[in-house]
Write an enzyme that holds these catalytic residues in place. Sequence first.
Site, PDB file in Angstrom:
ATOM      1  N   GLU A  88      49.680  53.669  46.579  1.00 37.49           N
ATOM      2  CA  GLU A  88      48.715  52.738  47.183  1.00 37.49           C
ATOM      3  C   GLU A  88      48.921  52.639  48.693  1.00 37.49           C
ATOM      4  OE1 GLU A  88      47.714  49.849  43.449  1.00 37.49           O
ATOM      5  OE2 GLU A  88      49.218  49.106  44.835  1.00 37.49           O
ATOM      6  N   ASN A 141      37.669  48.572  45.752  1.00 38.02           N
ATOM      7  CA  ASN A 141      38.812  48.021  45.021  1.00 38.02           C
ATOM      8  C   ASN A 141      39.844  49.122  44.791  1.00 38.02           C
ATOM      9  OD1 ASN A 141      40.293  46.143  43.333  1.00 38.02           O
ATOM     10  ND2 ASN A 141      39.495  47.241  41.554  1.00 38.02           N
ATOM     11  N   HIS A 162      42.730  50.148  41.937  1.00 35.35           N
ATOM     12  CA  HIS A 162      43.214  49.849  40.590  1.00 35.35           C
ATOM     13  C   HIS A 162      44.486  50.655  40.359  1.00 35.35           C
ATOM     14  CE1 HIS A 162      42.889  48.376  36.515  1.00 35.35           C
ATOM     15  NE2 HIS A 162      43.271  49.571  36.112  1.00 35.35           N
ATOM     16  N   GLY A 192      50.205  40.560  48.210  1.00 37.26           N
ATOM     17  CA  GLY A 192      49.554  41.005  49.439  1.00 37.26           C
ATOM     18  C   GLY A 192      50.271  42.126  50.162  1.00 37.26           C
ATOM     19  N   SER A 193      51.119  42.881  49.462  1.00 35.95           N
ATOM     20  CA  SER A 193      51.799  43.975  50.165  1.00 35.95           C
ATOM     21  C   SER A 193      50.790  45.041  50.605  1.00 35.95           C
ATOM     22  CB  SER A 193      52.924  44.573  49.321  1.00 35.95           C
ATOM     23  OG  SER A 193      52.427  45.266  48.213  1.00 35.95           O
ATOM     24  N   ASN A 194      49.757  45.268  49.812  1.00 32.27           N
ATOM     25  CA  ASN A 194      48.702  46.203  50.255  1.00 32.27           C
ATOM     26  C   ASN A 194      47.950  45.646  51.458  1.00 32.27           C
ATOM     27  OD1 ASN A 194      48.181  48.766  48.579  1.00 32.27           O
ATOM     28  ND2 ASN A 194      48.684  47.229  47.029  1.00 32.27           N
TER      29      ASN A 194
HETATM   30  C1  GAR Z   1      48.264  46.430  43.287  1.00 30.94           C
HETATM   31  O1  GAR Z   1      49.087  47.291  42.548  1.00 30.94           O
HETATM   32  C2  GAR Z   1      46.814  46.652  42.922  1.00 30.94           C
HETATM   33  O2  GAR Z   1      46.515  47.969  42.578  1.00 30.94           O
HETATM   34  C3  GAR Z   1      46.665  45.745  41.728  1.00 30.94           C
HETATM   35  O3  GAR Z   1      47.390  44.597  42.079  1.00 30.94           O
HETATM   36  C4  GAR Z   1      48.503  44.980  42.875  1.00 30.94           C
HETATM   37  C5  GAR Z   1      48.576  44.054  44.066  1.00 30.94           C
HETATM   38  O4  GAR Z   1      49.772  44.254  44.755  1.00 30.94           O
HETATM   39  N1  GAR Z   1      45.281  45.471  41.465  1.00 30.94           N
HETATM   40  C6  GAR Z   1      44.829  45.282  40.235  1.00 30.94           C
HETATM   41  O5  GAR Z   1      45.535  45.314  39.246  1.00 30.94           O
HETATM   42  C7  GAR Z   1      43.325  45.050  40.142  1.00 30.94           C
HETATM   43  N2  GAR Z   1      42.866  45.249  38.808  1.00 30.94           N
HETATM   44  P1  GAR Z   1      49.976  43.595  46.195  1.00 30.94           P
HETATM   45  O6  GAR Z   1      49.562  42.129  46.073  1.00 30.94           O
HETATM   46  O7  GAR Z   1      51.440  43.723  46.465  1.00 30.94           O
HETATM   47  O8  GAR Z   1      49.132  44.326  47.175  1.00 30.94           O
END
Ligand code: GAR
Length: 193
Positions: free
Chosen positions: A174, A102, A104, A12-14
Amino acid sequence: MKRIVVLASGSGSNAENIYHFFSKGDFAKVVAVLSNKKSAKVLERADRLGIPAFYFNKTAFCSEEGAIKLIRALSPDLVVLAGFLWKIPEFFIKSFPNQIINIHPALLPKYGGKGMYGSNVHKAVKENQEVESGITIHYVNENYDEGAIIHQSKTTLLPADDVHEIAQKVHLLEYEHYPKVIEHVLKQQNGSQ
Ligand code: GAR
């Protein structure tokens, strides 16, 4: 104020970065975080930040009487997937036309599709000795990673970069771009740019 609902399966850092970006102003806010994983760190983060957080299982997610009812009740302007790993059911997509996006962690159409998420993507990029990777932000349709692309950014990779370093470079992109793209999409919705 525009309303953002975030769906996430992992750290969940994003999600947290998006929350902080919009907390600075009064244009939009993250009204809830939902996760399909009870133990996901994103739910802890949401609690710490005071964002309403919910967990749902597969049955609830795939039922028209389940999680979607809660999401509809939250009246989102945009549903933001931030590391969310389940395919979105068709009834869900129809319920929020052009309102689900989304991110990616690669330059689609490369390295997309079922099973291509998180470090799996970065491993494949490393194995293929790519000289660049990046992010793709796109609308969500019925197929994994195939909706219309809204934004892509690239980062250069060095031969010495390991999977972890590639992931870090991509995460930086991101954090920089996802909130801004969300803001842009929300502004386009009512032509208020
Ligand atoms: C992110 O890098 C996102 O792009 C990826 O999961 C990570 C989540 O990081 N998403 C996918 O791979 C979707 N196919 P986070 O939990 O630290 O935000």
